[in-house]
Scaffold this active site. Structure first.
Site, mmCIF file in Angstrom:
data_model
loop_
_atom_site.group_PDB
_atom_site.id
_atom_site.type_symbol
_atom_site.label_atom_id
_atom_site.label_comp_id
_atom_site.label_asym_id
_atom_site.label_seq_id
_atom_site.Cartn_x
_atom_site.Cartn_y
_atom_site.Cartn_z
ATOM 1 C CB SER A 1 -67.959 -36.004 -2.613
ATOM 2 O OG SER A 1 -67.684 -34.721 -3.128
ATOM 3 C CE1 TYR B 1 -72.716 -36.644 -4.754
ATOM 4 C CE2 TYR B 1 -71.429 -34.760 -3.995
ATOM 5 C CZ TYR B 1 -71.487 -36.033 -4.531
ATOM 6 O OH TYR B 1 -70.332 -36.692 -4.832
ATOM 7 C CB ALA C 1 -77.423 -33.449 3.324
ATOM 8 C CB ALA C 2 -76.701 -37.916 0.533
ATOM 9 C CE LYS C 3 -71.385 -39.105 -2.563
ATOM 10 N NZ LYS C 3 -71.017 -40.511 -2.861
#
Length: 316
Positions: free
Chosen positions: A184, A197, A199-201
């Protein structure tokens, strides 16, 4: 040393700008040549084997249909097996050769080993691994009341991609296959209420960029980045086994506009078949973030809430 740093502070920025200006024509030419090459070359997916995680909804479901139109053999992976059965029938109608349905949790390494090994045992090969499982959230970070749920965002958005990749790599190397991953624009353009979200992406993209160097030409990697492709945000409750809960947003619950999910899925599959390193949709969002940005307009969004009532099923 301070003097050296002061000189470099003055010299490096303008020098870098001059070098970029001189290199731009060459880079544009190379990009044009690469585009022509990729336009001429397309991998024929007929009878190839494709594993798609997060296949029960939204982008994952549309990816199933795109590969089905290319007459590939499909393995659909998600937690909701009953949902996958209907998608399997649709995929067969669209031209998929054979379609297997496997209920599994991508955040569990043993489940990932099971569905990858079952795929290779049945078909004898694996050509494309498509990682589309994703989970977002819609709360401000300081509103979280239970930090024990934080790792679950990383589990789904990061480890839920890493584990299938780790298990599949030996088979993808054998077939000179490809990994297609759904990321994303929030990975580099963070939006409010999406801190975990984003940070994870970002971690996911850096993982695959590093893996690309390690694999060289043995396994191709296509990183697909989408901006805001929906209308209003759906909300629910993210339930975990220990009973903790937090606001969550799943792509399947976002009312989508203009068929943009289907268009993004087409671009993803087309880009992967052409061997492209990156797929972006919409392309202008990644090129003009300062002008347009992405995501739902913060000023028009409803006020943040702590938690929403009404139990909801566990997301994929």
């Amino acid at each position: 040393m301070d003097l050296v740093n002061s000189i470099l502070n003055l010299v490096v920025p303008p020098t870098s700008m001059v070098m970029m200006a001189l290199a731009w024509p060459t880079l544009s030419f190379l990009h044009a040549v690469e585009w022509i090459f990729h336009s001429l070359y397309r991998e024929n997916m007929e009878n190839k084997v494709v594993v798609i995680t997060g296949a029960s909804s939204a982008i994952g479901e549309q990816l199933v249909y795109e590969y089905a139109r290319k007459k590939a053999n499909l393995v659909l992976v998600a937690r909701r097996e009953h949902r996958l059965r209907g998608i399997r029938e649709n995929a067969r109608l669209l031209g998929a050769k054979q379609v297997l349905v496997i209920a599994a949790d991508v955040v569990k390494e043993e489940d990932c080993r099971r569905f990858i090994n079952d795929t290779v045992s049945y078909f004898g090969q694996l050509n494309h691994l498509v990682n589309s499982a994703s989970l977002g959230h819609t709360f401000f970070f300081e509103e979280a009341t239970d930090t024990s749920v934080f790792p679950h965002m990383m589990d789904i958005n990061f480890w839920g991609n890493v584990y299938p990749t780790y298990v599949a790599l030996p088979y993808l190397r054998q077939s000179h296959g490809r990994i297609l991953v759904n990321t994303s624009v929030e990975s580099w353009l963070p939006m409010p209420r999406m801190s975990l979200y984003a940070a994870a992406k970002a971690a996911l993209i850096n993982f695959y960029e590093t893996l690309r160097f390690e694999m060289k030409d043995a396994v191709g990697i296509t990183i697909a980045t989408h901006g805001w492709i929906g209308g209003e945000t759906g909300r629910g409750k993210f339930m975990i086994e220990e009973g903790a809960e937090m606001q969550w947003k799943e792509e399947r619950e976002v009312p989508l506009t203009g068929g943009q999910v289907g268009e993004f899925a087409r671009k993803m599959v087309s880009g992967a078949c052409r061997g492209e390193a990156y797929v972006r949709h919409p392309s202008w969002e990644t090129r003009m973030p300062s002008l347009m940005g992405t995501g739902p307009p913060p000023l028009d969004a409803p006020p943040p809430r702590k938690l929403l009532s009404g139990p909801q099923p566990m997301p994929e």
